[in-house]
Design a protein around this motif. Structure first.
Motif, PDB file in Angstrom:
ATOM      1  N   TYR A 125       0.715  -1.244   0.045  1.00  0.00           N
ATOM      2  CA  TYR A 125       0.204  -0.121   0.042  1.00  0.00           C
ATOM      3  C   TYR A 125       0.990   1.321   0.012  1.00  0.00           C
ATOM      4  O   TYR A 125       0.457   1.952  -0.889  1.00  0.00           O
ATOM      5  N   PHE A 126       1.814   1.246   0.685  1.00  0.00           N
ATOM      6  CA  PHE A 126       2.522   2.669   0.891  1.00  0.00           C
ATOM      7  C   PHE A 126       3.540   2.593  -0.114  1.00  0.00           C
ATOM      8  O   PHE A 126       3.825   3.851  -0.766  1.00  0.00           O
ATOM      9  N   LEU A 127       4.254   1.702  -0.949  1.00  0.00           N
ATOM     10  CA  LEU A 127       4.733   1.868  -2.127  1.00  0.00           C
ATOM     11  C   LEU A 127       3.773   2.378  -3.254  1.00  0.00           C
ATOM     12  O   LEU A 127       4.305   3.244  -4.141  1.00  0.00           O
ATOM     13  N   ARG A 128       2.484   2.008  -3.209  1.00  0.00           N
ATOM     14  CA  ARG A 128       1.562   2.407  -4.354  1.00  0.00           C
ATOM     15  C   ARG A 128       1.264   3.793  -3.972  1.00  0.00           C
ATOM     16  O   ARG A 128       1.315   4.540  -4.890  1.00  0.00           O
ATOM     17  N   VAL A 129       1.303   4.362  -2.816  1.00  0.00           N
ATOM     18  CA  VAL A 129       0.925   5.504  -2.672  1.00  0.00           C
ATOM     19  C   VAL A 129       2.068   6.470  -2.983  1.00  0.00           C
ATOM     20  O   VAL A 129       2.234   7.563  -3.429  1.00  0.00           O
ATOM     21  N   TYR A 130       3.355   5.940  -2.644  1.00  0.00           N
ATOM     22  CA  TYR A 130       4.582   6.641  -2.948  1.00  0.00           C
ATOM     23  C   TYR A 130       4.788   6.891  -4.534  1.00  0.00           C
ATOM     24  O   TYR A 130       5.128   7.821  -4.868  1.00  0.00           O
ATOM     25  N   TYR A 131       4.458   5.711  -5.138  1.00  0.00           N
ATOM     26  CA  TYR A 131       4.802   5.629  -6.692  1.00  0.00           C
ATOM     27  C   TYR A 131       3.599   6.726  -7.291  1.00  0.00           C
ATOM     28  O   TYR A 131       3.922   7.213  -8.330  1.00  0.00           O
ATOM     29  N   LEU A 132       2.344   6.666  -6.657  1.00  0.00           N
ATOM     30  CA  LEU A 132       1.321   7.372  -7.136  1.00  0.00           C
ATOM     31  C   LEU A 132       1.368   8.914  -6.960  1.00  0.00           C
ATOM     32  O   LEU A 132       0.909   9.784  -7.417  1.00  0.00           O
ATOM     33  N   GLN A 133       2.144   9.290  -5.745  1.00  0.00           N
ATOM     34  CA  GLN A 133       2.279  10.442  -5.299  1.00  0.00           C
ATOM     35  C   GLN A 133       0.857  11.340  -4.927  1.00  0.00           C
ATOM     36  O   GLN A 133       0.452  12.343  -5.524  1.00  0.00           O
ATOM     37  N   GLY A 134      -0.111  10.356  -4.424  1.00  0.00           N
ATOM     38  CA  GLY A 134      -1.256  10.822  -4.170  1.00  0.00           C
ATOM     39  C   GLY A 134      -2.158   9.888  -3.306  1.00  0.00           C
ATOM     40  O   GLY A 134      -1.272   9.243  -2.533  1.00  0.00           O
ATOM     41  N   PHE A 135      -3.385  10.082  -3.135  1.00  0.00           N
ATOM     42  CA  PHE A 135      -4.282   9.284  -2.119  1.00  0.00           C
ATOM     43  C   PHE A 135      -3.818   9.695  -0.507  1.00  0.00           C
ATOM     44  O   PHE A 135      -3.828   8.616   0.162  1.00  0.00           O
ATOM     45  N   TYR A 136      -3.521  10.701  -0.522  1.00  0.00           N
ATOM     46  CA  TYR A 136      -2.786  11.189   0.932  1.00  0.00           C
ATOM     47  C   TYR A 136      -4.182  11.486   2.011  1.00  0.00           C
ATOM     48  O   TYR A 136      -3.913  10.966   3.142  1.00  0.00           O
ATOM     49  N   ILE A 137      -5.419  11.785   1.432  1.00  0.00           N
ATOM     50  CA  ILE A 137      -6.492  11.784   2.337  1.00  0.00           C
ATOM     51  C   ILE A 137      -6.852  10.639   2.712  1.00  0.00           C
ATOM     52  O   ILE A 137      -7.373   9.942   4.063  1.00  0.00           O
TER      53      ILE A 137
END
Length: 195
Positions: free
Chosen positions: A52-64
């Motif tokens: 999950y954290f790698l996906r968020v880091y890769y996409l640079q989004g979904f912070y909320i």
């Protein structure tokens, strides 16, 4: 009135209901089998969290979504660290934690058991991971403010929880606790008198 159904029976809904029932039984079977394997369960959840954290880091989004996940995990952690019966809120008939040295020992019972804690965390990461596949959940926010707010919230909440633990003298972990194994009987050779 016998044999009358409350709604129309659709031929396509019966196989779907059967499949859902079989899936539910199989899921529950494997969930029950995973219960004694706590290390494996937690390693799997850690792997899911890493994905999950790698996906968020890769996409640079979904912070909320990540912020919401962090708040939910903090709520679960508080339930995991709290006693089932809070001495401040409820006066029980001898079922509360001991507050004095002369009180009888009562075991620590969590408000949220370990298995339910693990299961809720795993479900939360699965749901958050699925949400990253839908762009409508990618709300543009300034993530450093969310991170700072979450850190402050975490510190204040943990400070309150630790003060509660100190006040009522309970430790929710078994690390460092004395374990009672019963009486150990000695053999005749150790009972020799000293010269």
């Amino acid at each position: 009135m016998e044999g009358v159904s409350s709604g129309p029976i659709d031929g396509s809904s019966l196989p779907l209901a059967k499949w859902r029932s079989e899936f539910s039984k199989a899921f529950q079977y494997y969930l029950d089998r995973s219960t004694p394997h706590s290390v494996g369960r937690w390693l799997g959840t850690a792997g899911l969290a890493l994905i999950y954290f790698l996906r968020v880091y890769y996409l640079q989004g979904f912070y909320i979504v990540t912020y919401g996940l962090g708040i939910y995990l903090l709520n679960l952690l508080i339930g995991f660290l709290s006693p089932k019966v809070d001495p401040e809120l409820e006066v029980m008939d001898g079922l509360s934690l001991p507050t004095k040295g002369s009180d009888e020992f009562k075991p620590f019972i969590r408000r949220l058991p370990e298995f339910k804690f693990w299961y809720s965390i795993t479900k939360a990461f699965c749901i958050a991971l699925v949400m990253t596949f839908f762009s409508m959940f990618d709300v543009p926010v300034f993530w450093p403010i969310l991170l700072c707010y979450w850190i402050v919230l975490f510190i204040l909440t943990m400070k309150r929880q630790i003060l509660h633990m100190i006040k009522y003298k309970y430790i929710p972990f078994s690390i460092g606790k004395q374990k009672y194994t019963g009486k150990k009987y000695s053999t005749g050779s150790s009972s020799l008198s000293r010269d």
